[in-house]
Design an enzyme around this catalytic site. Sequence first.
Site, PDB file in Angstrom:
ATOM      1  CB  ALA A   1      -5.143   4.844  10.303  1.00  0.00           C
TER       2      ALA A   1
ATOM      3  CB  THR B   1      -1.482  -3.805   1.578  1.00  0.00           C
ATOM      4  OG1 THR B   1      -1.066  -4.300   0.307  1.00  0.00           O
ATOM      5  CG2 THR B   1      -2.868  -3.208   1.474  1.00  0.00           C
TER       6      THR B   1
ATOM      7  CB  VAL C   1      -0.062   1.809   2.380  1.00  0.00           C
ATOM      8  CG1 VAL C   1      -0.925   2.911   1.780  1.00  0.00           C
ATOM      9  CG2 VAL C   1       1.253   1.668   1.620  1.00  0.00           C
ATOM     10  CG  HIS C   2      -4.951  -0.068   6.568  1.00  0.00           C
ATOM     11  ND1 HIS C   2      -6.162   0.420   6.115  1.00  0.00           N
ATOM     12  CD2 HIS C   2      -5.201  -0.627   7.776  1.00  0.00           C
ATOM     13  CE1 HIS C   2      -7.091   0.167   7.017  1.00  0.00           C
ATOM     14  NE2 HIS C   2      -6.541  -0.471   8.047  1.00  0.00           N
ATOM     15  CB  ILE C   3      -0.596   1.418   9.839  1.00  0.00           C
ATOM     16  CG1 ILE C   3      -1.119   0.012  10.170  1.00  0.00           C
ATOM     17  CG2 ILE C   3      -0.168   2.141  11.123  1.00  0.00           C
ATOM     18  CD1 ILE C   3      -0.067  -0.915  10.747  1.00  0.00           C
TER      19      ILE C   3
END
Lengths: 319, 242
Positions: B182, B174, B177-179
């Site tokens: 961004a 997760t 994907v988050h990084i």
Amino acid sequence: MTNPQNIVRRSATTTTPPRVREEVEEVAKLIDVSKCIGCKACQVACMEWNDIRDEVGIVDGTYNNPTDLTEHSWTVMRFTEHENPAGDLEWLIRKDGCMHCAEPGCLEACPAPGAIVQYANGIVDFDSDKCIGCGYCVTGCPFDIPRISKHDSKSYKCTLCSDRVSVGLEPACVKTCPTGCIEFGSKDAMLIRAAKRVDDLKARGFDQAGIYDPAGVGGTHVMYVLHHADEPGLYAGLPKDPRISPLVGAWKGVTKPLMSAILGITAFAGFIHYVTKGPKEEPADEEVFGAEGEEGYLRDTRGEEAAATVRDPAKEEER
Amino acid sequence: MKHDEVKRNQRGQRMMLRYPASTRINHWTMAASFILLALSGLAFFHPAFFFLTHTLGGPVWARILHPFIGVVFFLLFVAIAASNLRYNLWIKNDLRWVRQIGDVLTNHDERLPPIGKFNPGQKLVFWCLVISVPLLLVTGVIMWRPWFAGYFPIPLIRLASLLHALAAFVAIATIIVHIYAAIWVKGSIRAMTRGWVSRAWAKHHHPLWYEDHVDQDLVEQRKARDGQGERPGAERDLKARE
Ligand code: HEM
Ligand code: SF4
Ligand code: SF4
């Protein structure tokens, strides 16, 4: 004492461990439970040879003393008073300790490279200097054997006197046992011995006598002769069909390389996406609000009053 | 208030606040602890990563520190998750956005329906973490030696170890994907470092949040002027969200 040239398995290691000698004979310790008188000479010999002293604990009203394995007590006698179907009392005394499994759950679970090794002769040994104290070996062992020291947070258990065995001596407990209940030799020889003892017990009316060398862990290098081999649980909960728990198998099995690969692929997919589709660039005012900018947009949607209503984010923060 | 007073970015665009300082501090402390947790955790996870124990000062220190950092991480997560929960509830337009994931990935933002402060992708990240992080805490405590593991039966520790590894996998995937998101959406990293985004960015990526924000400003202004205020956008909001 480790023998660094005879290792068949090494914890947390994905390459072949050093194993220069072929055809090393597997050893085994045979404990004939029917001959044990519960004198605990083996416990004392273990303390003495390994030079470990447990704290003086409490007597819990049974003969079990110490009451459990500890980092200082690598073997303990477990006493069970069993009333057989004929109504007679049987005093079942089992010497508990590491079974030196052919497929050791402790080694399977250990995350520290080389902290647990299995020698070609079958002995499973802890190289405590490499131990990190995580306790995964306790989680992995089907026999509840390893104990983490309260003093140094390292894991300890019976070494099968690997130091003595490597120079041709038998383990200290074997040497000291006054009834000959514990024997030591090649695994083949011990199986033959055990078969004789089983025949003898059967001849004396113990129909269910048998050898405890559980196949679920690939056999063990510490074996028992039991008078009630059909019910090993009688002997202070000796597991009937021990095996590395499926939970440990799932935890340590294919899932790990698989999950590691998925993580790598996810990151790589991000890279591919960036170099093919590119980023979402910061939008320009006209693009978002039209030619007249945000003021025009606010005027159109909310009237003149709104167009003049834009607070400074620095001030907002103080709110 | 005169427009000139409003904070502008280098391109002269007017800015608005997305994350207050408390959220920003929390986020980056949490991010640092997560990285340490992931590196040390992966080291126990597979021998290929064992060298990562050195990020926490060696194998034994990594074993000792990991759970303590985990507890700090958990507390920070609870704080940030609680304060952002209301922005992560599902709204009607989210489903349309998800159906148009192709447009999202190919950067055809102009075709997307208006969404709130967080898009469904961000909400998915939020909910994946809301599930995995408490699970990591509970299972981590059960595995924690020498303090707690001794109080639990070994079969439970086995289950906890398996679930901890699975939950860590979900959490790390997760966060990857988050990084990436961004890095992909320009302007987001500054939103979390300095707190503000351009108002155009807000309207472009999170239209409903932007409109709310403007309405809120209007209310505040009317209150300041008349002593009372009504939200001009209340009706429109309801339509987008029903
Ligand atoms: C929330 C509080 C957490 C606690 C109390 C905790 C505790 C633990 C403990 C006790 C261990 C065993 C190793 C050791 O003793 O140090 C462990 C392993 C691990 N932790 Fe955590 N942890 C937490 C959070 C996390 C997080 C957020 C991640 C992911 C980034 C993570 C990833 C891992 C991994 C991958 C392992 C190795 C699991 C394995 O061997 O299969 N942990 N954790
Ligand atoms: S009995 Fe337990 S500690 Fe001994 S070798 Fe088997 S799994 Fe390892
Ligand atoms: S406590 Fe030591 S021996 Fe046991 S699994 Fe952890 S590192 Fe290996």
